[in-house]
Design a protein around this motif. Structure first.
Motif, PDB file in Angstrom:
ATOM      1  N   LEU A   1      -2.234   2.515  11.349  1.00 10.27           N
ATOM      2  CA  LEU A   1      -3.280   1.854  10.583  1.00 10.27           C
ATOM      3  C   LEU A   1      -3.261   0.379  10.944  1.00 10.27           C
ATOM      4  O   LEU A   1      -2.184  -0.208  11.123  1.00 10.27           O
ATOM      5  CB  LEU A   1      -3.045   2.001   9.070  1.00 10.27           C
ATOM      6  CG  LEU A   1      -3.039   3.409   8.476  1.00 10.27           C
ATOM      7  CD1 LEU A   1      -2.858   3.321   6.963  1.00 10.27           C
ATOM      8  CD2 LEU A   1      -4.288   4.184   8.832  1.00 10.27           C
TER       9      LEU A   1
ATOM     10  N   ARG B   1      -3.547  12.127   3.865  1.00 11.48           N
ATOM     11  CA  ARG B   1      -4.923  11.742   3.537  1.00 11.48           C
ATOM     12  C   ARG B   1      -5.421  10.620   4.449  1.00 11.48           C
ATOM     13  O   ARG B   1      -6.531  10.686   4.979  1.00 11.48           O
ATOM     14  CB  ARG B   1      -4.987  11.291   2.077  1.00 11.48           C
ATOM     15  CG  ARG B   1      -6.372  10.835   1.620  1.00 11.48           C
ATOM     16  CD  ARG B   1      -6.263  10.105   0.286  1.00 11.48           C
ATOM     17  NE  ARG B   1      -5.560   8.826   0.416  1.00 11.48           N
ATOM     18  CZ  ARG B   1      -4.760   8.308  -0.517  1.00 11.48           C
ATOM     19  NH1 ARG B   1      -4.525   8.962  -1.647  1.00 11.48           N
ATOM     20  NH2 ARG B   1      -4.188   7.128  -0.305  1.00 11.48           N
ATOM     21  N   ASP B   2      -4.592   9.597   4.664  1.00  9.16           N
ATOM     22  CA  ASP B   2      -5.053   8.381   5.327  1.00  9.16           C
ATOM     23  C   ASP B   2      -4.891   8.392   6.840  1.00  9.16           C
ATOM     24  O   ASP B   2      -5.637   7.709   7.548  1.00  9.16           O
ATOM     25  CB  ASP B   2      -4.315   7.161   4.765  1.00  9.16           C
ATOM     26  CG  ASP B   2      -4.609   6.926   3.295  1.00  9.16           C
ATOM     27  OD1 ASP B   2      -5.622   7.460   2.802  1.00  9.16           O
ATOM     28  OD2 ASP B   2      -3.818   6.219   2.645  1.00  9.16           O
ATOM     29  N   PHE B   3      -3.921   9.129   7.372  1.00  4.47           N
ATOM     30  CA  PHE B   3      -3.657   9.103   8.806  1.00  4.47           C
ATOM     31  C   PHE B   3      -4.327  10.254   9.561  1.00  4.47           C
ATOM     32  O   PHE B   3      -4.490  10.175  10.778  1.00  4.47           O
ATOM     33  CB  PHE B   3      -2.149   9.138   9.072  1.00  4.47           C
ATOM     34  CG  PHE B   3      -1.478   7.793   9.011  1.00  4.47           C
ATOM     35  CD1 PHE B   3      -1.119   7.116  10.169  1.00  4.47           C
ATOM     36  CD2 PHE B   3      -1.210   7.198   7.789  1.00  4.47           C
ATOM     37  CE1 PHE B   3      -0.498   5.879  10.119  1.00  4.47           C
ATOM     38  CE2 PHE B   3      -0.586   5.958   7.713  1.00  4.47           C
ATOM     39  CZ  PHE B   3      -0.235   5.298   8.890  1.00  4.47           C
TER      40      PHE B   3
ATOM     41  N   THR C   1       0.811  -1.223   0.000  1.00 10.98           N
ATOM     42  CA  THR C   1       0.000   0.000   0.000  1.00 10.98           C
ATOM     43  C   THR C   1       0.842   1.270   0.000  1.00 10.98           C
ATOM     44  O   THR C   1       0.291   2.370   0.070  1.00 10.98           O
ATOM     45  CB  THR C   1      -0.910   0.022   1.242  1.00 10.98           C
ATOM     46  OG1 THR C   1      -0.086  -0.059   2.419  1.00 10.98           O
ATOM     47  CG2 THR C   1      -1.872  -1.154   1.228  1.00 10.98           C
TER      48      THR C   1
ATOM     49  N   CYS D   1       2.412   5.601  12.765  1.00  7.31           N
ATOM     50  CA  CYS D   1       2.550   6.859  12.023  1.00  7.31           C
ATOM     51  C   CYS D   1       3.998   7.305  11.904  1.00  7.31           C
ATOM     52  O   CYS D   1       4.446   7.751  10.837  1.00  7.31           O
ATOM     53  CB  CYS D   1       1.696   7.944  12.659  1.00  7.31           C
ATOM     54  SG  CYS D   1       2.150   8.421  14.347  1.00  7.31           S
TER      55      CYS D   1
ATOM     56  N   TYR E   1      -3.130  13.146  14.008  1.00  9.93           N
ATOM     57  CA  TYR E   1      -2.803  11.973  13.205  1.00  9.93           C
ATOM     58  C   TYR E   1      -3.020  10.698  14.011  1.00  9.93           C
ATOM     59  O   TYR E   1      -2.695  10.640  15.202  1.00  9.93           O
ATOM     60  CB  TYR E   1      -1.352  12.030  12.720  1.00  9.93           C
ATOM     61  CG  TYR E   1      -1.104  13.111  11.696  1.00  9.93           C
ATOM     62  CD1 TYR E   1      -1.351  12.878  10.344  1.00  9.93           C
ATOM     63  CD2 TYR E   1      -0.629  14.361  12.077  1.00  9.93           C
ATOM     64  CE1 TYR E   1      -1.134  13.872   9.392  1.00  9.93           C
ATOM     65  CE2 TYR E   1      -0.403  15.354  11.144  1.00  9.93           C
ATOM     66  CZ  TYR E   1      -0.661  15.105   9.801  1.00  9.93           C
ATOM     67  OH  TYR E   1      -0.449  16.098   8.861  1.00  9.93           O
TER      68      TYR E   1
ATOM     69  N   TYR F   1       3.022   1.958   2.401  1.00 13.37           N
ATOM     70  CA  TYR F   1       3.357   2.285   3.784  1.00 13.37           C
ATOM     71  C   TYR F   1       4.342   1.257   4.349  1.00 13.37           C
ATOM     72  O   TYR F   1       4.486   0.144   3.832  1.00 13.37           O
ATOM     73  CB  TYR F   1       2.101   2.325   4.657  1.00 13.37           C
ATOM     74  CG  TYR F   1       1.188   3.484   4.359  1.00 13.37           C
ATOM     75  CD1 TYR F   1       1.679   4.786   4.370  1.00 13.37           C
ATOM     76  CD2 TYR F   1      -0.161   3.290   4.064  1.00 13.37           C
ATOM     77  CE1 TYR F   1       0.845   5.864   4.091  1.00 13.37           C
ATOM     78  CE2 TYR F   1      -1.000   4.355   3.791  1.00 13.37           C
ATOM     79  CZ  TYR F   1      -0.491   5.644   3.799  1.00 13.37           C
ATOM     80  OH  TYR F   1      -1.302   6.704   3.521  1.00 13.37           O
TER      81      TYR F   1
ATOM     82  N   GLY G   1      -6.438  -1.192   7.118  1.00 20.10           N
ATOM     83  CA  GLY G   1      -6.270   0.200   6.728  1.00 20.10           C
ATOM     84  C   GLY G   1      -7.082   1.161   7.562  1.00 20.10           C
ATOM     85  O   GLY G   1      -7.137   2.360   7.265  1.00 20.10           O
ATOM     86  N   THR G   2      -7.724   0.660   8.627  1.00 18.13           N
ATOM     87  CA  THR G   2      -8.520   1.504   9.518  1.00 18.13           C
ATOM     88  C   THR G   2      -7.599   2.249  10.475  1.00 18.13           C
ATOM     89  O   THR G   2      -6.702   1.644  11.078  1.00 18.13           O
ATOM     90  CB  THR G   2      -9.511   0.658  10.329  1.00 18.13           C
ATOM     91  OG1 THR G   2     -10.346  -0.071   9.430  1.00 18.13           O
ATOM     92  CG2 THR G   2     -10.353   1.534  11.243  1.00 18.13           C
ATOM     93  N   PRO G   3      -7.800   3.565  10.660  1.00 16.30           N
ATOM     94  CA  PRO G   3      -6.941   4.309  11.578  1.00 16.30           C
ATOM     95  C   PRO G   3      -7.082   3.830  13.022  1.00 16.30           C
ATOM     96  O   PRO G   3      -8.187   3.591  13.509  1.00 16.30           O
ATOM     97  CB  PRO G   3      -7.442   5.751  11.442  1.00 16.30           C
ATOM     98  CG  PRO G   3      -8.085   5.807  10.098  1.00 16.30           C
ATOM     99  CD  PRO G   3      -8.708   4.447   9.910  1.00 16.30           C
TER     100      PRO G   3
ATOM    101  N   ARG H   1      -0.138  10.895   0.499  1.00 11.81           N
ATOM    102  CA  ARG H   1      -0.937   9.733   0.890  1.00 11.81           C
ATOM    103  C   ARG H   1      -1.108   9.675   2.410  1.00 11.81           C
ATOM    104  O   ARG H   1      -2.203   9.410   2.927  1.00 11.81           O
ATOM    105  CB  ARG H   1      -0.238   8.470   0.373  1.00 11.81           C
ATOM    106  CG  ARG H   1      -0.965   7.183   0.596  1.00 11.81           C
ATOM    107  CD  ARG H   1      -0.324   6.065  -0.226  1.00 11.81           C
ATOM    108  NE  ARG H   1       1.088   5.858   0.082  1.00 11.81           N
ATOM    109  CZ  ARG H   1       2.104   6.122  -0.761  1.00 11.81           C
ATOM    110  NH1 ARG H   1       1.860   6.616  -1.960  1.00 11.81           N
ATOM    111  NH2 ARG H   1       3.356   5.887  -0.411  1.00 11.81           N
TER     112      ARG H   1
END
Length: 682
Positions: free
Chosen positions: A489, A475-477, A391, A432, A485, A393, A493-495, A472
């Motif tokens: 994840l 956006r995602d974190f 992904t 993170c 933040y 990451y 992919g859920t925070p 990215r």
């Protein structure tokens, strides 16, 4: 927890109670240790069959201690007619001088007894309370006791010798003493730890610093080490005290690797007296402006042991930088994977970051060129084995579910990564700060590719990948409803939405969008995370918060130094100064030596920082904390052939002057004054 006293000299250290005794224990590393093996598990002094009690202890120096002891209970001290002085020092071997003083005007007889045992426990046996698989023997001799342990080719020995005649048995030495009026008696006990190699020789004798040295030689070497560092002059006594104590502790924490014979800085006493990838790299970043000569051996050692194969037992992968290197029995017989162990997802990007920072300070392009293959391999690992889910990451999940680490970030205890309600996320996990490190490593790798590798296409690719990662990540974190933040994840992919100190590392790496930096700073210095003594590892309203939980509410000095550096990077100078002030104020209550961690209680509640019960002290990256905070306070930043000096000294700290700062510019001086001082007329 009983109070302990420690002395150390590189590879060898002793942890005892406040009267100098070592009690046999398999739950805490008291005893004499060298290269991950305990060579004394009992070292207990008796006078006429009774225990002694400490009147005073002189432990100002890291490698020697003196105890002033008397018999009887504390209420009887005023009537004592005898006292005992224990003077001990570590210089490869343990030297302990025992002096018995007769304070009466009559001839008196005493029986002094030293009870002695060696269980040869591996450091992991003490942690996990496991038994031995080898064979112990004890051989009394003339004024000498030999204690041996063998398991196949693994052979360790403790040799104890007395300078005075002794009655020696398998469990210790007895000294019948007859003293005249106001007389005294002395013996010197020498304890030698022997590590037998494949050819039957003591391998410690092959290492120039690990063998026996005089106390004077150790003191001269420590003095030379400290003298190389810049000279600090300041009005702030906590800063002055912490700086000097840190330099002394860093000198004492240096040890030699059996594998390559180079001098490195051990991570911390008592649990971590060895090379740790993450700890060694962060300590190097902290001390770089002050002692740059410490960095090349660390980088060279880590590069030399860089992963080159797939090994599930050791969590090894090509390009990966090690987590921990051990020399004890359990590693040798592969009961533990630490020979070396690679279970850390952050040490690899941090390796690239350190090498670039070192070159920026020193201009040592030759070292960078020698390590080009290692840099490329580390950056390739980030995008291949590090990206477990493809992904983009950096993730982690151990290949060794039996003995591997679950959490492979700096907060590596089992419960350190959780949702805000306390639930634990699934694996693999992408914390993170790992993404911030990867982002920074790519940018720094691009700089090195252009400057040293003559590969602009590679540099362009790395910069493009870093920019994509930053976009990215933001956006995602980012959690819009919480305005901070996510800690991580999970595998879906859920925070993982806990509020943690990790967001401060994001500022240091530079991955935070400028528009969000102020909100991150507010959280770090807000009441949920900031205790007044520092930033907690976990906010106090989170499900797993515990002010004395290892990674779930305590305050870690090294963590705070990185956070202060990150705040400084984004221009939050006052906020960085607040963290510096709180850390230095806390250091005052620990005699200048910041421990590994301390409790996360509110400053208004305790009025002093509360000790964490099993914190390492000294610990390398805690010793490095005052140095990095000093860099932040003075605003030191290399730029080409020059050093930028842009001080912002916290209110009340007064004058801060650092002389002879080494670097590619030669040596320069830096001066700063707190705002109320700088506004006064000369």
């Amino acid at each position: 927890m009983k109070q302990l006293v420690s002395i150390l000299d590189g590879n060898t250290f002793l942890v005892s109670d406040r009267r100098g005794d070592v009690e046999a224990a398999l739950d805490f590393p008291t005893g004499l240790f060298s290269f991950d093996t305990r060579f004394l598990s009992t070292w207990r002094l008796l006078l006429d069959g009774g225990r002694l009690h400490a009147l005073s202890i002189d432990d100002a120096e890291s490698h020697r201690t003196r105890y002033f002891l008397v018999p009887g209970e504390p209420s009887h001290f005023l009537d004592t007619k005898v006292s005992v002085i224990r003077s001990r020092a570590i210089s490869g071997s343990l030297e302990e001088e025992l002096t018995v003083l007769n304070h009466s005007g009559e001839e008196t007889s005493f029986t002094l007894r030293m009870e002695i045992a060696a269980d040869f426990a591996d450091i992991f046996e003490i942690k996990d309370i496991r038994g031995k698989n080898g064979h112990n023997t004890a051989a009394p001799g003339e004024d000498t006791l030999r204690l041996n342990y063998r398991r196949d080719a693994f052979h360790r020995e403790t040799l104890i010798h007395s300078s005075a005649p002794a009655q020696v048995d398998r469990k210790g030495m007895t000294f019948p003493i007859r003293l005249g009026p106001h007389g005294e008696w002395t013996t010197r006990l020498t304890v030698t730890a022997v590590i037998y190699g494949a050819r039957g020789q003591d391998i410690r004798t092959l290492l120039p610093f690990a063998g026996n040295r005089t106390t004077a030689a150790i003191e001269a070497e420590h003095g030379e080490f400290v003298a190389k560092a810049p000279k600090l002059g300041c009005d702030c006594q906590p800063l002055a005290g912490a700086y000097q104590r840190s330099l002394n502790d860093l000198a004492a924490l240096r040890y030699e690797s059996i594998a390559l014979g180079v001098r490195l800085v051990a991570a911390g006493l008592p649990w971590f007296m060895t090379l740790f990838g993450r700890d060694s790299i962060i300590t190097s970043l902290q001390v770089l402006p002050f002692l740059p000569e410490l960095i090349p051996p660390t980088l060279t050692m880590l590069a030399g042991l860089q992963g080159h194969r797939l090994d599930d037992f050791r969590d090894e992968e090509p390009g990966k930088i090690l987590h921990e290197l051990r020399y004890g029995e359990s590693s040798g017989f592969e009961e533990q994977p630490h020979s070396p162990y690679y279970g850390a997802a952050d040490s690899t990007p941090l390796f690239v970051i350190l090498l670039d920072e070192y070159e920026r300070w020193t201009g040592d392009v030759e070292l960078v060129k020698r390590l080009e293959f290692s840099v490329r391999a580390a950056l390739a690992w980030i995008d291949s084995y590090g990206d477990l889910l493809g992904t983009g990451y950096l993730w982690y999940q151990t290949r060794n579910p039996k003995t591997g680490l679950e959490n492979q970030c700096w907060k590596d205890s089992w419960d350190a990564v959780s949702y805000s309600d306390g639930r634990l996320p699934s694996f693999p996990r992408a914390t993170c700060e790992l993404q911030g490190y990867a982002y920074d490593a790519k940018l720094r790798g691009a700089r090195l590719a252009r400057l040293c590798f003559n590969d602009p296409q590679y540099a362009d690719r790395l910069e493009r990948e870093a920019a994509e990662l930053k976009e990215r990540f933001n956006r995602d974190f980012w959690l819009p409803d919480k305005e901070y933040y996510a800690l991580a994840l999970d595998s879906d992919g859920t925070p993982v939405d806990a509020l943690s100190s990790n967001i401060g590392h994001l500022l240091w790496s530079g991955i935070v969008d400028e528009s969000r930096a102020a909100r991150v700073a507010e959280h770090l210095l807000g009441p949920r995370l900031y205790s007044g003594w520092g930033v907690r590892t976990l906010a106090d309203d989170q499900g797993r918060y515990n002010p004395i939980g290892y990674h779930v509410g305590t305050v870690w000095p090294f963590d705070n130094s990185i956070i202060a550096w990150g705040l400084w990077r984004y221009g939050f100078r006052e906020e960085a100064g607040r963290i510096a002030e709180s850390m230095l104020a806390a250091s005052h209550y620990f005699a200048g030596r910041l421990p590994e961690a301390f409790a996360g209680y509110e400053r208004d509640l305790t009025e002093y920082p509360v000790q964490y019960p099993t914190a390492c002290s000294p610990q390398a990256w805690s010793a490095g904390t005052p140095l990095l905070l000093l860099r932040v306070i003075l605003g030191l930043e290399p730029q080409g052939e020059h050093l930028i000096i842009d001080p912002y000294v916290p209110s009340g700290m007064g004058r801060v002057e650092l002389l002879d700062i080494p670097g590619r510019w030669g040596r320069v001086d830096a001066l700063g004054r707190s705002r109320e001082e700088s506004s006064r007329p000369e």
